[in-house]
Design a protein around this motif. Structure first.
Motif, PDB file in Angstrom:
ATOM      1  N   GLU C 593       4.874  -0.223   2.656  1.00  0.00           N
ATOM      2  CA  GLU C 593       5.578  -0.881   3.758  1.00  0.00           C
ATOM      3  C   GLU C 593       4.799  -0.772   5.050  1.00  0.00           C
ATOM      4  N   SER C 594       4.368   0.436   5.365  1.00  0.00           N
ATOM      5  CA  SER C 594       3.670   0.649   6.630  1.00  0.00           C
ATOM      6  C   SER C 594       2.826   1.918   6.545  1.00  0.00           C
ATOM      7  N   CYS C 595       1.933   2.069   7.498  1.00  0.00           N
ATOM      8  CA  CYS C 595       1.078   3.258   7.555  1.00  0.00           C
ATOM      9  C   CYS C 595       1.163   3.843   8.973  1.00  0.00           C
ATOM     10  N   ALA C 596       0.990   5.128   9.052  1.00  0.00           N
ATOM     11  CA  ALA C 596       1.045   5.742  10.384  1.00  0.00           C
ATOM     12  C   ALA C 596       0.309   7.077  10.374  1.00  0.00           C
ATOM     13  N   GLU C 597      -0.098   7.520  11.588  1.00  0.00           N
ATOM     14  CA  GLU C 597      -0.563   8.899  11.741  1.00  0.00           C
ATOM     15  C   GLU C 597       0.649   9.798  11.541  1.00  0.00           C
ATOM     16  N   LEU C 598       0.433  10.910  10.944  1.00  0.00           N
ATOM     17  CA  LEU C 598       1.580  11.801  10.729  1.00  0.00           C
ATOM     18  C   LEU C 598       1.716  12.723  11.933  1.00  0.00           C
ATOM     19  N   VAL C 614      11.112   8.159  10.718  1.00  0.00           N
ATOM     20  CA  VAL C 614      10.348   6.970  11.043  1.00  0.00           C
ATOM     21  C   VAL C 614      11.339   5.927  11.541  1.00  0.00           C
ATOM     22  N   ALA C 615      11.124   5.463  12.769  1.00  0.00           N
ATOM     23  CA  ALA C 615      11.985   4.457  13.393  1.00  0.00           C
ATOM     24  C   ALA C 615      13.462   4.793  13.201  1.00  0.00           C
ATOM     25  N   ASP C 616      13.850   5.929  13.694  1.00  0.00           N
ATOM     26  CA  ASP C 616      15.251   6.359  13.656  1.00  0.00           C
ATOM     27  C   ASP C 616      15.815   6.495  12.255  1.00  0.00           C
ATOM     28  N   PHE C 628      -0.279  16.813  -6.502  1.00  0.00           N
ATOM     29  CA  PHE C 628      -1.435  16.736  -7.394  1.00  0.00           C
ATOM     30  C   PHE C 628      -2.191  18.059  -7.476  1.00  0.00           C
ATOM     31  N   GLY C 629      -1.622  19.064  -6.823  1.00  0.00           N
ATOM     32  CA  GLY C 629      -2.227  20.390  -6.955  1.00  0.00           C
ATOM     33  C   GLY C 629      -3.613  20.499  -6.360  1.00  0.00           C
ATOM     34  N   ILE C 630      -3.841  19.797  -5.280  1.00  0.00           N
ATOM     35  CA  ILE C 630      -5.142  19.891  -4.621  1.00  0.00           C
ATOM     36  C   ILE C 630      -5.001  20.908  -3.492  1.00  0.00           C
ATOM     37  N   THR C 631      -5.706  21.973  -3.625  1.00  0.00           N
ATOM     38  CA  THR C 631      -5.486  23.068  -2.685  1.00  0.00           C
ATOM     39  C   THR C 631      -6.594  23.170  -1.639  1.00  0.00           C
ATOM     40  N   ALA C 632      -7.779  22.674  -1.963  1.00  0.00           N
ATOM     41  CA  ALA C 632      -8.922  22.930  -1.102  1.00  0.00           C
ATOM     42  C   ALA C 632      -8.881  22.080   0.175  1.00  0.00           C
ATOM     43  N   ASN C 633      -9.550  22.593   1.196  1.00  0.00           N
ATOM     44  CA  ASN C 633      -9.863  21.857   2.426  1.00  0.00           C
ATOM     45  C   ASN C 633      -8.691  21.110   3.045  1.00  0.00           C
ATOM     46  N   SER C 634      -7.619  21.819   3.309  1.00  0.00           N
ATOM     47  CA  SER C 634      -6.480  21.107   3.893  1.00  0.00           C
ATOM     48  C   SER C 634      -6.811  20.675   5.320  1.00  0.00           C
ATOM     49  N   ARG C 635      -6.178  19.608   5.695  1.00  0.00           N
ATOM     50  CA  ARG C 635      -6.499  18.976   6.978  1.00  0.00           C
ATOM     51  C   ARG C 635      -5.488  19.380   8.038  1.00  0.00           C
ATOM     52  N   SER C 636      -5.921  19.327   9.243  1.00  0.00           N
ATOM     53  CA  SER C 636      -4.978  19.629  10.311  1.00  0.00           C
ATOM     54  C   SER C 636      -4.173  18.387  10.686  1.00  0.00           C
ATOM     55  N   PHE C 637      -4.784  17.219  10.511  1.00  0.00           N
ATOM     56  CA  PHE C 637      -3.970  16.022  10.736  1.00  0.00           C
ATOM     57  C   PHE C 637      -4.024  15.145   9.488  1.00  0.00           C
ATOM     58  N   GLU C 638      -2.934  14.522   9.247  1.00  0.00           N
ATOM     59  CA  GLU C 638      -2.805  13.725   8.030  1.00  0.00           C
ATOM     60  C   GLU C 638      -2.254  12.352   8.386  1.00  0.00           C
ATOM     61  N   GLN C 639      -2.244  11.469   7.395  1.00  0.00           N
ATOM     62  CA  GLN C 639      -1.663  10.143   7.603  1.00  0.00           C
ATOM     63  C   GLN C 639      -0.579   9.916   6.573  1.00  0.00           C
ATOM     64  N   ILE C 640       0.283   8.978   6.898  1.00  0.00           N
ATOM     65  CA  ILE C 640       1.415   8.761   6.000  1.00  0.00           C
ATOM     66  C   ILE C 640       1.591   7.269   5.730  1.00  0.00           C
ATOM     67  N   ALA C 641       1.857   6.956   4.481  1.00  0.00           N
ATOM     68  CA  ALA C 641       2.149   5.571   4.105  1.00  0.00           C
ATOM     69  C   ALA C 641       3.593   5.514   3.631  1.00  0.00           C
ATOM     70  N   ALA C 650      10.047   6.094   0.543  1.00  0.00           N
ATOM     71  CA  ALA C 650       9.544   7.442   0.779  1.00  0.00           C
ATOM     72  C   ALA C 650       8.214   7.366   1.517  1.00  0.00           C
ATOM     73  N   GLY C 651       7.811   8.470   2.084  1.00  0.00           N
ATOM     74  CA  GLY C 651       6.505   8.549   2.709  1.00  0.00           C
ATOM     75  C   GLY C 651       5.550   9.267   1.781  1.00  0.00           C
ATOM     76  N   VAL C 652       4.315   8.807   1.761  1.00  0.00           N
ATOM     77  CA  VAL C 652       3.302   9.501   0.966  1.00  0.00           C
ATOM     78  C   VAL C 652       2.270  10.038   1.959  1.00  0.00           C
ATOM     79  N   ILE C 653       2.135  11.320   2.000  1.00  0.00           N
ATOM     80  CA  ILE C 653       1.218  11.926   2.964  1.00  0.00           C
ATOM     81  C   ILE C 653      -0.144  12.144   2.299  1.00  0.00           C
ATOM     82  N   VAL C 654      -1.161  11.655   2.983  1.00  0.00           N
ATOM     83  CA  VAL C 654      -2.528  11.790   2.459  1.00  0.00           C
ATOM     84  C   VAL C 654      -3.416  12.289   3.597  1.00  0.00           C
ATOM     85  N   ASP C 655      -4.638  12.672   3.255  1.00  0.00           N
ATOM     86  CA  ASP C 655      -5.549  13.103   4.302  1.00  0.00           C
ATOM     87  C   ASP C 655      -5.928  11.919   5.183  1.00  0.00           C
TER      88      ASP C 655
END
Lengths: 173, 121, 716
Positions: C593-598, C614-616, C628-641, C650-655
């Motif tokens: 639907e949309s993408c945004a900085e988290l 998101v939007a009230d 997905f059990g990915i533990t390495a190199n976590s980011r301080s900022f992420e993005q969300i779709a 739902a939102g899917v949070i990715v790097d």
């Protein structure tokens, strides 16, 4: 005396896992690739290393060490992916097997192959077609089709204490 | 009075066969060796029916049929054409020219009689 | 001397004369090759020898003369020049006929010399312009009709001819076989004799013709030429000529291969009522019509012949379209997919290069042209793999029939939109899930006839299977007019089975969706048909794997509708490329639907779920890294779709959200069939494999984890 199912002289591709020499019928080996990036498929068992791109197809890759219940090992420059073709029920499955190193292709005459592995008890015999001998070393000829007919780690029947083995089935993340 | 049938054919054997056969069946038969001969003879006698070969010297069957159909006195007589089987196309031509029916060579005498009886009623 | 001998004698005499004439004519022609009159004389002489010969028993002479006539016919037509070898051969043939004629006089066999005959015939045939002409046989009746040039250019037409001669045709001196032979010469001809009118032996009048014939003629000739065959008999005989295919190449296959019953009705051999009666009995229609006396066995044979010919013909015409093994088609589509991706990369690189460089301007045009071509090629290739969904509808009818019989129910299947096209590969994989859904409707939705009557419904239940295009998707619905789902019962069961919390607030649709949860079954008894609650979850998973969605709506007492929304094709989809720890994944763009900085401030927790604002609106989110059990190199900022699937957002949070991509879907091997949240793989421009995320599967997976946590009494 015929003591194995193998009745014809055939060529076998030999490879090494840990300290054992294994062999599969060359007819089942399609090609041997250097190690290349493997895309891990999440939430799958550890021995399922992921998928690789083989000329445009996504081919699943299995870590044979883990599949056989052997200890996990770091990849080295010797590490190879053997692309294997398995025919079952008229369906052909192509998959890659990660092995420590690939050796030469050997010819074994049927009378040079023994039926039951007398080299220790730890190999599950249903996956072994026979044992050949090469330069005083035993070569375990495996039935690769049967190996991949089950999802579980194989071959090792009695796990030695110092051997690390991954759990069968789903990995718990 | 017996009906008069003319057989026009350059083959004497066929003329003979037609003559014999029809005479035996009670008809009077007159022979012509080609189209010209037939027309000439028609001028001096009245016929009730014409049986004509297609391929004849001097004047062929098609032309003969057309000419006969143009003679008021006999324009309504039945005209049967004799063709070989390889002349299927001639049949259409003959029909257009005014033929009543056709017989394919080789034919048996009985066939000929049957056709004649039919068209002469 | 009997008449026969007399005629023979007359023939011999006459033939002698003709042979004399032949000799003179050929010598005239040798002197003056342009002597057409001489040529006509020659032709006529040999023609008469042949024609009369066959009449008076000189068959060997007739046969031999036939070959000479053939050659002379060509000379007359000007297709063979007058040469000295020709003159020699004709003279030799003439001499040969003389020998044969003389021999027949003494009634001895000395004239028979097949070897010499063959030699001369062979030499004559050598003179012919086209050795392929059918003159090799020695049959007296063999035809020499050369196909008219114009006719050969005409398209073939198929005629159906019914020829019922007048009973007196034979007595009238006409041999109907000659007419049939004439038809045979016009082209491919299939003749069936109707013998039904032949009376019993006692009543048989040998002179009468009791036959009629049905003929299917495939010819270049026009209908007038066909009519002309019957030119002298049409007044008294029944001749019915009908072109079946005037413009064969514009007719589709269905019309080319009519059903047997249609042919019989069309021909007036059976009436429609009798046909329908027979059809209802579901046996071989033809046999039934015969058995019921509606048609005679001959009529059946005749119609069957016609059907066979039309089928053959239609398969010949289908040659206009080409059969291709589907593997080849798949390969083409794959290659086009690769091309699409490579082209996309090229476009990207061309766009990124420095604007100031001269290359850029030069590149722009061809790159754009390539893009247009590639898109067209893609559409073209994908279109080739489209098939009407009706190809699998047929098997449902059978399933329903068997199943309703087994369950003692009366069910009618109504299908709509069978012509709706979608990717062959999707259709093939849709078949099993659809069978399962239909079974489920019969088993659970439609009750026994008596019960339905009690509820004021017709005894016979209806299952409506329909397909229709909606934009880039195909919507397939399976609806029944049964009792509908009992949401209270489902809810109870779900709580019972630990699928939902007892206090869970669920919309009716969410409750209905529970029947797709693993291990759910509302049937009071476990039947062989619906099994033990396995199935519906498998159906849902399969639909999701195909990039489709499944929704269920129901009204108590009115019925249930299951709606599948499928992609038109699986081969190429638009995707959103995202990355987690350097691993790239593709989200189907359809579901984004949309993408945004988290903004971490928007993250919240409610009712034991991770939520974000998101939007009230508060939506649950899934962190791909976690699931997905990915533990390495976590980011301080992420993005969300923000994704939507079925009735779930739902939102899917990715790097990182990288951007849009076109992807060619590569199915994953069977050994990955249990991989959750993954529907396939795709190969990136750099050769690496990326996985395509199955959003409904991912949501399912998250829910299960949640439920696990709930079960452990640890909601947060």
């Amino acid at each position: 005396m015929k003591n194995t199912e193998i009745t014809e002289t055939a060529h076998y591709l030999t490879f090494r896992l840990q300290d054992e020499m294994f062999a599969i019928d060359v007819a089942q080996a399609r090609e041997i690739l250097d190690l290349l990036p493997i895309t891990k498929v999440p939430r799958m068992a550890d021995f399922m290393r992921g998928v690789i791109n083989v000329r445009g197809s996504a081919v699943p890759v299995v870590d044979l060490r883990l599949k056989f219940g052997l200890a996990c090992a770091e990849d080295t420059i010797e590490t190879r992916i053997v692309i294997i073709e398995i025919k079952a029920d008229e369906e052909t499955t192509i998959l890659g097997a990660v092995v420590d190193s690939v050796h030469e292709v050997l010819e074994f005459k049927p009378d040079r192959i023994e039926a039951s592995p007398h080299i220790g008890k730890r190999w599950r015999t249903e996956f072994i077609r026979g044992i050949g001998k090469y330069d005083d070393e035993f070569v375990i000829i495996i039935d690769i089709g049967k190996v991949f007919s089950t999802d579980e780690p194989l071959l090792v029947q009695e796990i030695e204490n110092d051997t690390e083995v991954s759990e069968p089935g789903e990995a718990s993340e | 009075m017996a009906k008069v049938i003319m057989t026009a054919d350059d083959a004497a054997s066929v003329r003979q066969m037609v003559s014999f056969t029809l005479q035996e069946a009670g008809y009077e038969v007159t022979e012509a060796v080609d189209g010209q001969d037939a027309l000439k003879k028609i001028n001096s006698l009245t016929i009730d029916m014409l049986i004509t070969d297609m391929n004849m010297p001097n004047m062929g069957g098609i032309e003969l049929i057309r000419k006969v159909r143009a003679i008021p006195r006999i324009k309504f007589i039945p005209i049967i054409m004799l063709t070989t089987e390889s002349q299927a196309a001639k049949k259409q031509e003959g029909k257009k020219a005014g033929a009543t029916g056709w017989i394919v060579k080789p034919f048996r005498p009985e066939q000929l009689v049957a056709v004649v009886k039919k068209v002469l009623g | 001397m009997d008449k026969k001998q007399q005629y023979a004698k007359a023939y011999r005499q006459e033939a002698e004369e003709h042979l004399q004439a032949i000799e003179e004519a050929i010598l005239d022609i040798e002197e003056n090759p342009d002597d057409t009159e001489g040529l006509n004389r020659l032709f006529r002489a040999i023609h008469t020898i042949k024609g009369s010969g066959s009449m008076f028993g000189f068959d060997d002479i007739a046969a031999f003369a036939h070959h000479v006539e053939t050659v002379l016919d060509h000379v007359r037509e000007g297709t063979i020049p007058v040469t000295s070898p020709l003159i020699d051969q004709i003279l030799m043939a003439r001499d040969r006929i003389k020998v044969m004629l003389d021999a027949s006089d003494d009634d001895d066999d000395s004239g028979a010399d097949t070897e010499t005959d063959a030699k001369i015939i062979a030499a004559l045939q050598k003179l012919l312009p086209e050795p392929a002409d059918a003159i090799t046989d020695t049959d007296t009746d063999a035809t020499l009709q050369l196909p008219d040039q114009d006719e050969a250019l005409n398209e073939e037409t198929v005629y159906r001819i019914r020829f019922s001669p007048h009973a007196s045709i034979i007595a009238d001196g006409m041999d109907p076989r000659l007419l049939l032979n004439e038809l045979r010469e016009m082209g491919g001809c299939s003749i069936v004799a109707n013998t039904g009118a032949i009376p019993a032996l006692d009543d048989l009048e040998a002179e009468k013709c009791h036959f009629s014939w049905d003929i299917i003629l495939t010819t270049h000739s026009d209908i007038n030429a066909v009519r002309d065959v019957f030119i002298f008999v049409e007044d008294e005989s029944l001749v019915n000529i009908r072109p079946l295919l005037d413009t064969p190449f514009e007719t589709d296959e269905m019309q080319l291969s009519p059903r047997l019953g249609e042919i019989l009705v069309d021909k007036g051999d059976a009436n429609p009522e009798k046909l329908n009666e027979a059809l209802d009995n579901r046996k071989k229609i033809g046999e039934l019509l015969v058995a019921s006396g509606a048609i005679s066995p001959d009529k059946l044979t005749s119609a069957l012949t016609e059907q066979t010919i039309l089928r053959k013909r239609s398969s010949a015409i289908i040659a206009d379209s080409v059969r291709v093994p589907s593997a080849k088609l798949d390969k083409l589509v794959n290659l086009v997919g690769e091309l699409v991706i490579t082209q996309a990369r090229l476009t990207q690189i061309a766009g990124e290069s420095d604007a100031g460089t001269p290359d850029k301007a030069e590149l722009a045009d061809p790159v754009e042209a390539l893009e247009l071509l590639t898109n067209e090629l893609r559409d073209c290739a994908l279109d080739m793999r489209m098939m009407p969904i009706g190809t699998i509808f047929g098997k449902f009818r059978r399933h329903i029939r068997d199943l309703s019989a087994e369950l003692g129910k009366e069910v009618e299947l109504v299908t709509e939109g069978a012509e709706t096209e979608l990717d062959k590969n999707i259709i093939e994989r849709l078949s099993d899930p659809l069978v399962h859904l239909i079974r489920n409707s019969i088993d659970h939705g439609i009750h026994a006839p008596e019960e339905r009557e009690k509820n004021g419904k017709p005894r016979r239940g209806t299952i409506r299977l329909s397909a229709a295009h909606r934009g880039t998707k195909v919507v397939i619905t399976i609806s029944d007019d049964g009792e509908g789902l009992d949401s209270g019962l489902i809810r109870e069961k779900a709580i019972d089975k630990g699928l939902i919390a007892p206090d869970a607030e669920l919309s009716p649709d969410e409750i209905y969706a529970l029947i797709f949860a693993p291990g759910f079954s509302t049937a009071p008894q476990v039947t062989r048909v619906s099994g033990r609650g396995v199935g519906m979850d498998v159906v849902k998973r399969e639909i999701n794997t195909l990039g489709g969605e499944i929704r269920i709506t129901s009204e108590k007492g009115k019925g249930t509708t299951i709606r599948l929304t499928m992609l038109l094709t699986l081969a190429i989809i638009d995707g959103l490329l995202v990355a987690v720890d350097g691993r790239r994944f593709v989200l189907p763009l359809e579901q984004v639907e949309s993408c945004a900085e988290l903004n971490p401030e928007h993250l919240a927790s409610a009712k034991g779920r991770d939520m974000f604002r998101v939007a009230d609106e508060l939506l649950p989110y899934i962190r791909l890294r976690d699931i997905f059990g990915i533990t390495a190199n976590s980011r301080s900022f992420e993005q969300i779709a923000v994704v939507k699937a079925e009735h779930f957002r739902a939102g899917v949070i990715v790097d990182e959200i990288i951007g849009n991509v076109q992807t060619v879907i590569k199915p994953l091997d069977r050994i990955y069939q249990h991989a959750e949240g993954i529907s396939g793989a795709t190969i990136m421009g750099d050769g690496a494999v990326s996985l395509i995320i199955d959003i409904p599967g991912l949501i399912r997976c998250v829910r299960r984890e949640e439920e696990k946590m709930l079960a452990y009494g640890n909601p947060e």
